[in-house]
Design a protein around this motif. Sequence first.
Motif, PDB file in Angstrom:
ATOM      1  N   PRO A   1       0.798  -1.234   0.000  1.00 32.48           N
ATOM      2  CA  PRO A   1       0.000   0.000   0.000  1.00 32.48           C
ATOM      3  C   PRO A   1       0.827   1.280   0.000  1.00 32.48           C
ATOM      4  O   PRO A   1       0.440   2.284  -0.626  1.00 32.48           O
ATOM      5  CB  PRO A   1      -0.826  -0.118   1.288  1.00 32.48           C
TER       6      PRO A   1
ATOM      7  N   ARG B   1       7.282   5.240 -11.150  1.00 32.09           N
ATOM      8  CA  ARG B   1       5.885   5.116 -10.699  1.00 32.09           C
ATOM      9  C   ARG B   1       5.700   5.785  -9.337  1.00 32.09           C
ATOM     10  O   ARG B   1       4.694   6.463  -9.094  1.00 32.09           O
ATOM     11  CB  ARG B   1       5.487   3.640 -10.618  1.00 32.09           C
TER      12      ARG B   1
ATOM     13  N   ARG C   1       1.823   2.696  -3.586  1.00 34.01           N
ATOM     14  CA  ARG C   1       0.824   3.066  -4.585  1.00 34.01           C
ATOM     15  C   ARG C   1       0.781   4.586  -4.759  1.00 34.01           C
ATOM     16  O   ARG C   1       0.653   5.330  -3.804  1.00 34.01           O
ATOM     17  CB  ARG C   1      -0.550   2.536  -4.166  1.00 34.01           C
ATOM     18  N   ARG C   2       0.909   5.019  -5.999  1.00 28.68           N
ATOM     19  CA  ARG C   2       0.914   6.449  -6.304  1.00 28.68           C
ATOM     20  C   ARG C   2      -0.005   6.708  -7.493  1.00 28.68           C
ATOM     21  O   ARG C   2      -0.073   5.912  -8.431  1.00 28.68           O
ATOM     22  CB  ARG C   2       2.320   6.930  -6.667  1.00 28.68           C
TER      23      ARG C   2
END
Length: 363
Positions: free
Chosen positions: A95, A128, A98-99
Amino acid sequence: MSTSTSPLFPTPAPTHELAGRLWNAVAAGDEHTATDVVLRALDEGLDPESVLLDVIARVQVRVGEEWASNRISVAQEHAATAINERAVTALALHPTARRASCRGRITVACVDGEWHALPARLLAEVLRLRGWHVDYLGAQVPAPHLISHLHTTEADAVALSSSMPTRLPTAHAAITACQAIGVPVLVGGAAFGSDGRYAQLLGAQAWAPDARAAADRLAEAPLPRPRTDHQQLDDLPHLADQEYTLVARSSASLVRTVLLALQDAFPAMRAYDDVQRERTAQDLAHIVEFLAAALYLGDDDLFTRFITWTARVLRARNVAVQSLPPALILFARELKDFPRASRTLKRGIEALSTDHTTTGTPA
């Protein structure tokens, strides 16, 4: 209460300590412990980019060093790399990694023939994390497939990776093909030199020594738009002499001829078994590949660095490095009508004569 001192949020271990733990797991072939090291570091608040570059990448460098020193086998090197790749995948799914995509679109790929994909994968994940939309194409991407992809995605830039200098002619073709459709190219990887000299020589818009620097450069400003009429000979006019083409095309026959003649030039080879002879043939093929790359780039130093590195690798494996000078002499005899090839081989012979690994003296 500060989260940094709370038992519920322990302070992450220093990255060098985490790299040591990951190395121990990787060296033992323990995938579960390896991914646990990475995921626990993330759970404890270590920045995902730091885990990628200061832990996983550091361990991968050590994997290469251990192989070169003959402390791990090729199979162990492959297994260790596979575990590191799975650790990267575990991190990407965490988690904290995540971007949302808030910048442009970048295609990341290895040049055709380049199987060392982990450096490119690390860059893709760093980009990312920094908000780029990334198309990661993986290892060994043929230039026509890359160009087809770029036509459909309209990427802002391409990041090309190569670890092996022998892939630089192919990299040059890919760079030129991308530029022909107006897409700028950033390159990286050991193949382009520790100072990026070959990136500039091959006309790339930018070079970066590592993933962090590459991400910084892409964030700094758009890469300059390339000339769409750029040709490979514009960068390397010496290719007009055809030495590179002729040597590359005759590689197989050169290896066969020198392998046969080496039995007389280096009599100890007559006692080699089939496996030793096969490995000698492979070593000779690598010599021709690096000679061809040096001819392509017009850089004798590329060849001399390779040949002295080869001597050290062979010595670490208790292989007779004394066979290298006569092999180069035989190649020079076969290529006597090629001035640049002859000069490059001569300099390789001279480099071996001053390198202690060819005499058995400690370096």
